[in-house]
Design an enzyme around this catalytic site. Structure first.
Site, PDB file in Angstrom:
ATOM      1  N   CYS A  85       4.623   5.963  -4.978  1.00 55.96           N
ATOM      2  CA  CYS A  85       5.727   6.872  -4.755  1.00 55.96           C
ATOM      3  C   CYS A  85       5.271   8.283  -4.776  1.00 55.96           C
ATOM      4  CB  CYS A  85       6.773   6.445  -5.822  1.00 55.96           C
ATOM      5  SG  CYS A  85       8.617   7.172  -5.786  1.00 55.96           S
ATOM      6  N   HIS A 195       7.957   0.605  -5.568  1.00 55.48           N
ATOM      7  CA  HIS A 195       7.469   0.461  -6.905  1.00 55.48           C
ATOM      8  C   HIS A 195       7.055  -0.990  -7.287  1.00 55.48           C
ATOM      9  CE1 HIS A 195       8.016   4.609  -8.672  1.00 55.48           C
ATOM     10  NE2 HIS A 195       8.811   4.767  -7.750  1.00 55.48           N
ATOM     11  N   GLU A 197       5.282  -2.111  -9.955  1.00 54.18           N
ATOM     12  CA  GLU A 197       5.480  -2.403 -11.440  1.00 54.18           C
ATOM     13  C   GLU A 197       6.924  -2.705 -11.615  1.00 54.18           C
ATOM     14  OE1 GLU A 197       5.321   0.647 -10.021  1.00 54.18           O
ATOM     15  OE2 GLU A 197       6.358   2.165 -11.029  1.00 54.18           O
TER      16      GLU A 197
END
Ligand SMILES: Nc1ncnc2c1ncn2[C@@H]1O[C@H](COP(=O)(O)OP(=O)(O)O)[C@@H](O)[C@H]1O
Ligand SMILES: [Mg+2]
Lengths: 228, 729, 80, 80
Positions: A85, A195, A197
């Site tokens: 990002c 993302h 994660e």
């Protein structure tokens, strides 16, 4: 093997990325943007957030933080560098990845899971995935609209429909060529807007981020091995 | 001349006399500036204070009740939660993006002032009709402002509410709530500490932002000459706030501060007088040390400035150097601006000379307390007796109208602009009844629901307020959480009107009673008066933010699939449609008297919902609120992309919003198990349908089938289609 | 001295902001609006420095930071 | 015809972006940078319309949408 997680003032995903990588067996250390040396680190991640408030252009100011010279050096040695990002935006501004990211087509921030198709497995981020595999990963950005430079990028992830087809409708932000993630020619530097994660545990929207982060951790390990 | 100055600052002649009496001499201009902001409605609660004492605020788990910057409750295992709600209505009307953004910034500071890390934000926003271009501009700007600030500052926005009604066209409501968590040994209070303690001003530099914002903007209504009163717009800087959060948490971690106070309304004035008053000490403030954005500011300007992203830390002298080092590390500015003094005087120095010398506590404690006249509105009886149209539209027509309404349809256009996943703790983000985040390192989850309903409260503010508390409680219960604490934000019209004061006192009575019976303390709140335009008051619009604790976090409900029983749980439906979405959207009326809560039944429903959430894995629960039972069922089906059949006995049965009811969807073979649990808790259960197919079938005397695809299209477009191409600049 | 840098995005690069404003203007009743482009200006003051100095310093700032060579051009004007 | 609208934030209104860029420029070695302000320009083309018409239309756009009257001023220039 230790991964440095770089935080600029305004970065906000550094703890999330650290938590996620540790859960895949990596050791991580925080790296403040004033650091000038990354000695002893096998790899770095530039996580998401709003470095320097995203003022001027996303990544434009962060790119001159003292740590970036060390990141460039580490990248030049072929060690893994991952930008997620805002980190991807910084890598583009720094010229470590080609192109730039501008405001989303609809001028609205987008936070929701999107589908991605794996285009290439020749990168630190996709080596454990399969070409054509469709992943559901949350997007979280206002400036995720990829603009290529003079040369076509080495695309590793594109926005797609749930069945894997690439359509305008599945392109959330107007990104050129539906690009969601790219790598340098050797695949050691990678950046993506979504993302991974945010897609690793059962209570999350999906667990498809695992294959990407596991790829990254495996890439870091293999660097560690080849240096040993 | 002072007499004219005090009026320009929004003070009455009586208030000016009171200041004169306190000081024993006429006030100097800087002194008058300080009293004018501190004694404003916004800061002093002068119209409301006499009544707020009636609220229940105690419980064994309350660590800090109302009065500090935020309420704090004990959630066990050494963890505390801090919560607070605020309004930013008027600034958001003047400049929607910045007004909403600075509202978010302000509520965050209230939370990290307590020593807590902010972990979630919620917003409750109300506008006029979306068909009006100016409303679209305001709505778009407010949502973008909340997103722009919240996302960049790095705190997830986990939910909220959005409503549309012409009554808010000239006075939109923008409320924001924040939740923080902290270890129990890290609580910091807004106290100045003992004499000798040093005041360090941290963060953004001081400019001429929002001078008199509290006194002029937040404490008066809008009328034609509003333009003349407009102070300059405050601009939020989420980047500065992000650094300020990290710096402050770092200071707390190193135990370097005695107390902390954020600079919000009334800026430096508030951040010196309040902590001094709390500690019973005096303070010397040196304006020459304040870092400024604009040169040559006057003392009143500096004292009244509402520049954003500033905090005042009170530090023992030996630790000042380390505080300055921490500030430098996080790349924020810090200035030593004052010292806590013996006695009770607040003295301010500017250009080397003393310009203020007043008793610190007089700014906070001696503000006038008004006992404004109270009268029940005459028009209420007419509203209660409103004649309703005899004929109603077919069920499918009403269903589509309701699901296509922007307040009931798909609100993802709003919440997809908010980062709601940061920190990786969001178990339930926006899009469900309430939000739920895990507390890492424990098996606890914190649930929050925020609820308001202006139309219900217009018809009966007491019953309306009670309903909100019980609705919020049921919203967290369906996530498996037990209600723990409430914050409230009371948005009302002009308190100089006895009818508005009546609405206010009734609202308080309802809130208080409901929290009392539910056993949940009110740990903080906010009152926003003067929500009126050209003499027209908004509906009384209390907003309740309720925190619940889930322990452990129930397993995530399964995806809805075909073959699940749709069970409606809770008291039987009356034929009351007062204040419902059905009235608003389908009939275009507002009238009748809302059903009261029944505390026993309400309590039983809450207990049962919590129990089912924990012991029936895979059960999908959803409370019945706006739109009624049929809409609640349709929402679940549309979101899952699964059809279903739903039986309804009447229009109120389908669309009535009587309290204490929720839906439970379980695989058919587990319906009996739910029935057994309900019997044990003393709740009624009705089997009203089953999932499956590609339509929603509404079964009454006849059956109407509406294709799910059609409903989904209407629902999806509810906001998004109207906002295509809207701009916030 | 004061420099005003106008940073323009190259024509071939998308301008979502300009496109959105153009749509909104048409909605607002300005049907004859063609294209809209949004650019930024950055005004840098360098008190007590002469024209030459400011021009060369600001050119340096543009090359390094103020403009992105992948998609932007810039123009510098100097004022007293 | 083409109008270029320069929209400037009033001096007394905070400009966090400008302030952040100023600090970054100082960090980059331009220690003599004073203040930095960031503004926008909006370029609107109205093909086939005359100067008068464009000026009055664009003034209307500024009042209604392009500029925010509570914090910004604007200036319009018309080009062929
Ligand atoms: N302004 C907003 N910001 C964020 N989320 C919102 C907003 N408005 C509505 N939502 C989300 O949309 C969902 C539906 O809201 P609502 O129907 O008001 O819930 P309920 O009626 O169950 O209280 C909720 O999850 C809520 O959090
Ligand atoms: Mg609900």
């Amino acid at each position: 093997m230790t991964v440095g997680i770089v935080a600029f003032p305004g970065t906000n995903c550094e703890h999330d990325v650290g938590y996620a990588l540790e859960s895949f067996g990596a050791t991580t250390v925080p790296v403040w943007h004033r650091e000038t040396s990354l000695d002893g680190l096998e790899a770095v991640v530039l996580p998401g957030g709003f470095a320097h408030g995203d003022y001027l252009r996303t990544g434009a100011i962060a790119r001159f933080s003292p740590v970036m010279a060390a990141v460039e050096k580490l990248a030049a040695e072929g060690r893994p560098v991952l930008g997620i990002c805002n980190g991807f935006q910084v890598l583009c501004e720094a010229g470590l990845l080609p192109g730039a990211l501008i405001a989303n087509r609809d001028l609205r921030f987008i936070c929701r899971p999107v589908q991605l198709r794996v285009e290439s497995t020749d990168s630190i981020l996709t080596r454990a995935a399969a070409v054509g595999q469709v992943l559901t990963i949350p997007l979280n950005s206002y400036e995720g609209n990829y603009v290529p430079g003079p040369d076509a990028p080495n695309t590793i992830l594109r926005y797609c429909e749930p069945d894997g087809s690439i359509t305008g409708r599945a392109n959330p932000n107007g990104s050129s060529g539906s690009v969601a993630g790219i790598a340098n020619q050797t695949g050691t530097i990678a950046g993506l807007m979504p993302h991974p994660e945010r897609a690793i545990e059962d209570f999350m929207a999906s667990t498809d981020g695992r294959v990407l982060l596991e790829s990254f951790v495996a890439s870091v390990e293999s660097v560690g091995v080849s240096r040993a | 001349m002072p007499e004219t100055l005090h009026r320009r600052l929004g003070m009455t002649d009586d208030e000016f006399q009171a200041v004169h009496q306190i000081l024993g001499r006429p006030p100097e201009d800087p002194e008058l500036a300080m009293y004018s902001v501190m004694w404003s409605e916004h800061c002093s609660y002068k119209s409301s204070r006499a009544h707020l004492g009636s609220l229940p605020t105690d419980a064994p788990w309350v660590v800090v009740g109302p009065g500090e910057n935020a309420g704090v409750v004990d959630i066990g295992d050494g963890w505390l939660a801090a919560l607070r709600i605020e309004s930013h209505n008027h600034p958001s009307f003047v400049e929607p993006y910045q007004g909403a953004a600075t509202g978010v910034g302000g509520i965050l500071r209230d939370i990290f002032t307590m020593g807590a890390r902010p972990v979630g934000l919620w917003n409750q926003i109300r506008f006029g009709d979306l068909a009006d271009p100016h409303t679209r501009y305001l709505f778009n700007g407010v949502v973008a402002g909340i997103a722009g600030y919240g996302n960049a500052v790095g705190v997830p926005t986990l939910g909220g509410e959005v409503e549309f009604d012409p009554v808010y066209a000239g006075n939109p409501l923008v409320n924001v709530m924040c939740l923080g968590i902290l270890r129990d040994d890290q609580l910091v209070l807004g106290t100045a500490g003992p004499p000798g303690t040093v005041a360090v001003l941290l963060g953004a530099s001081t400019g001429r932002d929002g001078i008199g914002g509290a006194s002029v903007l937040a404490s008066a209504g809008f009328d034609e000459d509003a333009g003349a009163k407009r102070p300059s717009v405050q601009v939020g800087d989420p980047f500065e706030e992000k650094k300020l959060i990290e710096a402050c948490l770092d200071l707390y971690e190193r135990r370097l501060v005695v107390g902390v106070q954020d600079l919000g309304a009334a800026g430096l004035t508030c951040a010196t007088s309040e902590p001094a008053a709390r500690a019973g000490v005096g303070m010397d403030l040196n304006l020459d040390a304040v870092h400024l954005r604009e040169a040559e500011m006057t003392a009143p300007e500096m004292l009244m400035s509402e520049s954003q992203e500033r905090m005042m830390a009170f530090v023992a002298p030996a630790q000042v150097d380390e505080v300055l080092e921490v500030a430098a590390k996080w790349e924020i500015e810090a200035s030593v601006v004052g010292t806590v003094a013996d006695g009770d005087r607040l003295r301010v120095y500017h250009n080397g000379a003393q310009v203020v010398d007043v008793p610190a506590a007089s700014l906070t404690d001696e503000a006038p307390i008004l006992r404004r006249p109270i009268a029940r509105p005459d028009w209420l009886k007419d509203l209660w007796n409103l004649a309703e149209p005899a004929a109603d539209v077919p069920f499918d027509v009403a269903l589509l109208a309701l699901l296509g309404d922007p307040a009931l349809g798909d609100r993802s256009w709003v919440y997809e602009q908010f980062d709601h996943m940061l920190f990786l703790n969001t178990v339930h983000g926006p899009g469900r009844d309430g939000s739920l985040i895990r507390v890492r390192g424990t098996d606890k989850g914190l649930a929050v629901s925020t609820d308001g309903n202006g139309r219900l409260c217009q018809l009966d503010p007491r019953r309306g307020a009670e309903r909100l508390v019980y609705e919020a409680a049921l919203n967290v219960a369906v996530l498996g959480a037990r209600p723990l604490a409430v914050v409230d934000n009371l948005n009302l019209g002009n308190p100089e009107k006895p009818e508005v004061m009546w609405q206010f006192t009734e609202t308080l009575a309802g809130l208080g009673a409901a929290c009392e019976t539910l056993g949940v303390p009110i740990v903080g709140g906010n009152v926003s008066f003067y929500n009126e335009t050209d003499g027209h008051d908004i509906f009384p619009t209390p907003v309740v933010g309720l925190l619940g604790l889930a322990e452990p976090i129930p397993v995530r409900p399964r995806q809805l699939e075909a073959g699940m029983a749709i069970l409606l749980i809770g008291p039987a439906q009356s034929d009351n449609l007062a204040g419902s979405a059905y009235q608003r959207v389908v009939r275009g009326t507002l009238g009748g008297r809302p059903t009261r809560i029944d505390a026993d039944e309400g309590g039983r429903s809450i207990e049962l919902a919590i129990r089912i959430a924990h012991v029936v894995p895979g059960a999908v629960l959803h409370d019945v609120s706006q739109g009624g039972a049929l809409i609640a069922a349709a929402e679940l089906l549309v979101a899952a992309g699964v059809g279903g059949q739903v039986e309804v006995d009447s229009v109120p049965g389908a669309f009535g919003e009587d309290p204490h009811r929720f839906l439970c969807l379980v695989p058919s073979d587990r319906a009996a198990e739910v029935g057994q649990l309900a019997r044990e808790e003393g709740c009624e259960v009705r089997d009203i349908g089953i999932t499956g197919g590609s339509d929603i079938s509404i079964v009454n005397q006849t059956t109407v089938e509406v294709p799910l695809a059609r409903i989904t299209a209407v629902w999806t477009d509810a906001i998004a289609a109207k906002m295509r191409g809207a701009l916030h600049e | 001295m004061r420099a005003v840098v106008t940073i323009t995005r190259r024509d071939e690069i998308a301008d979502p902001e300009g496109a959105t404003i153009a749509r909104a203007l048409v909605d607002l009743g300005y049907g004859d609006v063609g294209t809209v482009r949004v650019n930024r200006t950055v005004e840098v003051s360098m008190p007590g420095r002469d024209r030459e100095y400011v021009l060369s310093a600001v050119r340096g700032m543009c090359e390094k930071m103020l403009a992105n060579p992948v998609m932007e051009d810039y123009e510098i004007e100097i004022f007293d």
